[in-house]
Write an enzyme that holds these catalytic residues in place. Sequence first.
Site, PDB file in Angstrom:
ATOM      1  N   ASP A   1      14.727  17.990   0.257  1.00 26.75           N
ATOM      2  CA  ASP A   1      15.510  18.481  -0.883  1.00 26.75           C
ATOM      3  C   ASP A   1      16.125  17.335  -1.671  1.00 26.75           C
ATOM      4  O   ASP A   1      16.139  17.349  -2.908  1.00 26.75           O
ATOM      5  CB  ASP A   1      16.624  19.413  -0.393  1.00 26.75           C
TER       6      ASP A   1
ATOM      7  N   GLN B   1       9.896  26.607   3.141  1.00 30.25           N
ATOM      8  CA  GLN B   1      10.391  25.415   2.446  1.00 30.25           C
ATOM      9  C   GLN B   1      11.915  25.329   2.495  1.00 30.25           C
ATOM     10  O   GLN B   1      12.483  24.254   2.709  1.00 30.25           O
ATOM     11  CB  GLN B   1       9.946  25.424   0.987  1.00 30.25           C
TER      12      GLN B   1
ATOM     13  N   HIS C   1       0.823  -1.210   0.000  1.00 34.72           N
ATOM     14  CA  HIS C   1       0.000   0.000   0.000  1.00 34.72           C
ATOM     15  C   HIS C   1       0.858   1.262   0.000  1.00 34.72           C
ATOM     16  O   HIS C   1       1.898   1.312   0.660  1.00 34.72           O
ATOM     17  CB  HIS C   1      -0.868   0.062   1.261  1.00 34.72           C
TER      18      HIS C   1
ATOM     19  N   GLU D   1      12.949  21.860   4.277  1.00 37.12           N
ATOM     20  CA  GLU D   1      13.291  20.842   3.281  1.00 37.12           C
ATOM     21  C   GLU D   1      14.773  20.503   3.259  1.00 37.12           C
ATOM     22  O   GLU D   1      15.177  19.512   2.652  1.00 37.12           O
ATOM     23  CB  GLU D   1      12.828  21.297   1.896  1.00 37.12           C
TER      24      GLU D   1
ATOM     25  N   GLU E   1      13.446  15.556  -3.667  1.00 38.01           N
ATOM     26  CA  GLU E   1      13.030  16.415  -4.777  1.00 38.01           C
ATOM     27  C   GLU E   1      14.060  16.409  -5.910  1.00 38.01           C
ATOM     28  O   GLU E   1      13.699  16.407  -7.089  1.00 38.01           O
ATOM     29  CB  GLU E   1      12.813  17.842  -4.282  1.00 38.01           C
TER      30      GLU E   1
END
Length: 295
Positions: A263, A282, A133, A286, A266
């Site tokens: 980061d 952010q 899941h 991040e 991303e």
Amino acid sequence: MLKHFKQFMYLSLMGWMLVSCSQEQVTPGVDSQKIGKVSQAANATATKDSNLAMGNPSGAGTSYSNYLVTKSQYAMSYNSYRGTPNWVSWHLSSAWLGSAPRQDDFRADNSLPSNFYKVSSSDYTGSGFDRGHNCPSADRTLTTTDNSATFLMSNMIPQAPNNNQKAWASLENYCRTLVSQGNELYVIMGSYGSGGDGSAGYKTTLAGGKVTVPNRIWKVIVVLPVGSSDASRVTSSTRVIAIDTPNSNTINTNWGTYRTTVDAIEAKMGYNLLSNVSSSVQSVIEARVDNGPTQ
């Protein structure tokens, strides 16, 4: 003199009562300040909020490789070429939790476009990988409909059993512990790469190449006290947990060892994971690796 003495005794008695009452609120060995914050949060009314409150990480839309799916229980970017989601995003608070039993009704997601291959439960049979899941069954227990929605195969990835049942299960349980402490969470989970090590060995695809076995599995969790206007309440001190794990059966069962930064995830994915949070906030949250408790 007697008047002053009575005033002194009255003030002393009141002071003793105040101290006594405050001491009854504190559990030995627990930070009273933290208890106060938890109590305030627990008294707030938890609600079911938008699963995309933190943003649409990949700008998902109508592309076959980045197809936006929005259900009441979660939102996702589905990749028809991989047969798995790129990411799934969901909100978790006590408003989503109840006593509905686990449905275990794994099935194809027929709401996907007609020209998409509909992954079935049998596509994973004998593969050595769990039907893992993204949005967990136990995060959606208010109604049987909510729980059943988590068993659509569009919500699954081929996940190494020890990753799914040990490290990942431990993290999911910890998330619900945070909710029980008066928090609400925004969770984004995804996977990338090709090739994983399951209980039957290494595989890159299942179902004759229709389902890609990911190489890495990641998750980002934003922790907030229960409240409203959630994205705007994220600050530079908000706890954000980011992990990136190998899709391997030899994984360390302690998920905390795989903590990383938003980061870093991303950069690997090309996403903007918390796009609805102010850019100045952010830039702080991040770049930080979480060092909070893991249970």
